[in-house]
Structures are given as C-alpha cells and as structure tokens.
Design an enzyme around this catalytic site. Structure first.
Site, mmCIF file in Angstrom:
data_model
loop_
_atom_site.group_PDB
_atom_site.id
_atom_site.type_symbol
_atom_site.label_atom_id
_atom_site.label_comp_id
_atom_site.label_asym_id
_atom_site.label_seq_id
_atom_site.Cartn_x
_atom_site.Cartn_y
_atom_site.Cartn_z
ATOM 1 N N LYS A 82 0.857 -1.194 0.000
ATOM 2 C CA LYS A 82 0.000 0.000 0.000
ATOM 3 C C LYS A 82 0.891 1.240 0.000
ATOM 4 C CE LYS A 82 -3.553 -2.743 0.697
ATOM 5 N NZ LYS A 82 -4.789 -2.940 -0.027
HETATM 6 C C1 LIG Z 1 -5.740 -3.959 0.751
HETATM 7 C C2 LIG Z 1 -7.165 -3.609 0.867
HETATM 8 C C3 LIG Z 1 -7.951 -4.006 1.968
HETATM 9 C C4 LIG Z 1 -7.491 -4.982 3.014
HETATM 10 O O1 LIG Z 1 -6.301 -4.678 3.655
HETATM 11 P P1 LIG Z 1 -5.417 -5.843 4.324
HETATM 12 O O2 LIG Z 1 -4.434 -5.091 5.151
HETATM 13 O O3 LIG Z 1 -4.804 -6.631 3.234
HETATM 14 O O4 LIG Z 1 -6.337 -6.670 5.182
HETATM 15 C C5 LIG Z 1 -9.259 -3.550 2.031
HETATM 16 N N1 LIG Z 1 -9.775 -2.764 1.075
HETATM 17 C C6 LIG Z 1 -9.067 -2.381 -0.003
HETATM 18 C C7 LIG Z 1 -9.698 -1.485 -1.014
HETATM 19 C C8 LIG Z 1 -7.737 -2.804 -0.146
HETATM 20 O O5 LIG Z 1 -7.046 -2.421 -1.230
#
Ligand SMILES: *Cc1c(COP(=O)(O)O)cnc(C)c1O
Length: 376
Positions: free
Chosen positions: A193
């Site tokens: 991210k």
């Molecule tokens: C990555 C993501 C999540 C979940 O995050 P994690 O840390 O992998 O549990 C939820 N919503 C969106 C839009 C994402 O891109």
C-alpha cells in the site's frame, strides 16, 4: 534489466538506519505487544489526517471489521459497497454479520457512483427484504471517493459512512485527507500500500470519541476499560498491531508526504507521455491522489501486457472480476442489478509499475512500449 512493480528495497535502503534502530529498540525494550510505539504511531497518524483518534490494528480487513462490529449488523442489514474493489471490502460486511449490496462505479474515477448508490438504496427499500444501514465508499487506486455527493445520500437515508481508505491513506480531498473523511475511516499498512509496514497492519480513524473507546475494547477481545481485565464486556477479537510494525511505520510516516510528492511526479510524467495512447487516470478538481496504483485502460490488454512483460516490465490487473461475480458472492442475488461500468472497466484496466523511485528513463521505457502496442 527489469523494472520492479513496486520498490520496497530501495525505500528500505534509503531509511535503513532509522528503521533498523527503531526495530532494535523494540527488541531491546521487549514490549512486543502494545508497546509504547503503538500509541506514538496512533497520535502521529491522527495528526497526519487531522482527526481526533487513530487506532492501530492488525490489518486493513480488521480495520473495516472493527467499526462494523459496533453496528450490530444482522443478515437483513444492507451495507452498500462498490463491486469494483478488493474482496476485503465485501468480506468485512459479511464477517460483521451484514449483507453487502453492490453498487456500480464512476467511469472516470473508478470510485462508487452516487447515482448507482441512490438507485441501489431505493431498490433495496422497495424490495423490503433488507434494511439499508451503511455505505462503504472505497478510495480506489489512491483517489478519495465522491464524499460531497455520497454524504448527503447517507444523511437522507440515515446511513453510516465507513471510508475504505486502504489505497487512499492521506489523499487530498478539498482540504481533508482520505481516511479522515467518513464518519469512520479504515486503512491498511500491507507492504504494497502507499504507506506500508513489513507485515500486516491497519488503522481506524474517527472524530467520535465514544466510538473510539468501543474500538479500543473490540481490538482486545471486548475488554473493559477499567478494572478486571478478564471480565470482558462485549465480543471483540485479537486485532492488535505488533509493536515492531508500529516502530517501522513511525519511521516511514516521517517520509510519507515526500513520497506522495514523488509518486505524483511519476504519475505526471506517465500521464504526459500516455495521453491519447491509453485511457489515463483522472484526478478530479480539488483532489490529490496518493497513487496506490497507476491504472490505465486499453482495448487490447493481453497483447499490451505481453509486450510489456517481454520488455521486463511487470503489470497487474486490479480487478479482473467485480465482486458480484466472485464465487463467494455470486449467489447473493445481484441479478436485479446491473453494473455495466464495472463490467466494462474490468476487461480493459491494468496497472503499471508505480513507486516513488521510478526514474524518468524507466517511465519513458515503459511508455515507449505502450505507444507501440496500445489501442484505446
Ligand atoms: C488492501 C485492501 C484491503 C485490506 O487490507 P489488508 O491489510 O490486506 O487486510 C481492504 N480494502 C481495499 C480497497 C484494499 O485495497
């Protein structure tokens, strides 16, 4: 020579001494769970977004589930989400006991379409099987959703707005920052991210102090705030963030504003080179993207991705399947709705390498392949 899709190694090498020192100090003080770095990070995250409270937690998925757990959802409670998003947005609703209802997206921003949202709320109300309870707009690819139009719809129908800022943490939105726009916001610090740790992590943001208190309790098995640690007052979960991950995030957050700027430079060069070659991403007036992905649309996706792969350039498709078509959710009864924009976009979209350290030469190499192969 191949170009990385994201470049966490270069980033680590840039901040290595600070990160190493922070992690070492956790190893030495020994408070591996809920050590002092966790609350230090929380106050820095809250300051960064300009919100009252941040709660660090175990993942982006749990950051969505925790606030949903405060809503006492049952299977007749509808929570409206875009069908073009990561699976966890829908899954969090189901995990918290509710039923996700899918909504189509805007063709330019790929975020929840307010008209489609309103139509879905009216349809659900008319059918009478489900009670509309809340909305989860997603800040997809790094751009905040259209809260100026979604919030009035939420107010009119008395629905909560939980912002899924897993891809948009800190994105500019008319003087606010994504994560801090909805009644409550959730983000992910998954390594890939825009702001990532070195494992799983997430956070929940709100200005509502009583909600924040409830989240603190839910994060640790529904514990009471005072008195007996083993007299749990509600059903919660183990949703804590590791102290080591908090320590890493403190050091990375210090550089995040600068990294957003670098990502914007990369995006600008891409867009400058690719205008008219592919469908380039659009950042609406008054907004700034944090560029979780630089996603483009073409008519001949397989061919273009193959040519890029031949040149050592990795790409990814987010998302090839809208969630209403996923095996887990296709039986949900979305047959009364249609999602033409999500269907169309999912056949054409793919993402190019995006990270703060892409060089101008690398960007130009990528764009040259696209100029040769892409059909709009
Ligand atoms: C990555 C993501 C999540 C979940 O995050 P994690 O840390 O992998 O549990 C939820 N919503 C969106 C839009 C994402 O891109």
């Amino acid at each position: 020579m191949s170009i990385p899709f994201i470049d966490l190694k270069t980033q680590y090498n840039r901040y290595k001494s600070e990160i190493d020192q922070r992690v070492l100090s956790v190893l030495e003080h020994g408070q591996y769970i809920m050590g002092p770095e966790v609350s230090e990070l929380e106050s820095q995250l809250a300051d960064f977004l300009g919100v009252k409270h941040a709660l660090a937690c175990s993942s982006g998925t749990d950051a969505l589930v925790l606030p949903l757990m405060t809503k006492s959802l049952t299977a007749v409670d509808a929570v409206f989400i875009p069908t073009f998003t990561f699976f966890a947005t829908a899954e969090s609703v189901s995990l918290a006991g509710g039923t996700p209802v899918f909504v189509d997206i805007d063709p330019q921003t790929y975020n929840m379409c307010p008209e489609s949202l309103e139509a879905a709320i009216n349809r659900v109300t008319q059918e009478g099987r489900l009670n509309p309870r809340g909305i989860i707009p997603v800040d997809l690819f790094g751009i905040a959703a259209d809260y100026k139009r979604i919030q009035p719809i939420a107010d009119k129908h008395e629905l909560f707005v939980l912002e899924d800022a897993a891809q948009g943490f800190g994105a500019g939105y008319f003087g606010q920052r994504a994560g801090g726009i909805g009644d409550v916001g959730a983000t992910s610090f998954y390594p890939a991210k825009p702001l990532g740790c070195y494992g799983d992590g997430g956070a929940v943001f709100t200005n509502d102090s009583s909600l924040h208190e409830e989240l603190i309790s839910l994060r640790v098995h529904g514990q009471g705030h005072t008195g007996d640690k083993y007299d749990n007052i509600r059903i919660g979960m183990n949703g804590r963030m590791d102290t080591i991950q908090a320590a890493i995030l403190i050091e990375k957050l210090a550089h995040y504003a600068e990294e957003i700027e670098l990502r914007n430079n990369v995006a600008q060069r891409y867009t400058h080179r690719l205008q008219g070659v592919v469908e380039t991403p659009i950042v609406p007036e008054g907004q700034e993207s944090v560029w979780a992905q630089y996603s483009v649309q073409v008519a001949n996706r397989d061919e273009v991705r193959e040519a890029l792969a031949q040149a050592g350039i990795p790409t990814a498709v987010f998302y090839p399947t809208p969630i209403h078509r996923s095996t887990a959710y296709k039986s949900l009864g979305s047959e009364n709705s249609s999602f033409p924009v999500s269907e169309h976009v999912s056949t054409r979209i793919f993402s190019l390498p995006m990270h703060p350290y892409l060089s101008e030469e690398q960007i130009d190499t990528i764009c040259a392949v696209l100029v040769q192969t892409a059909k709009i």
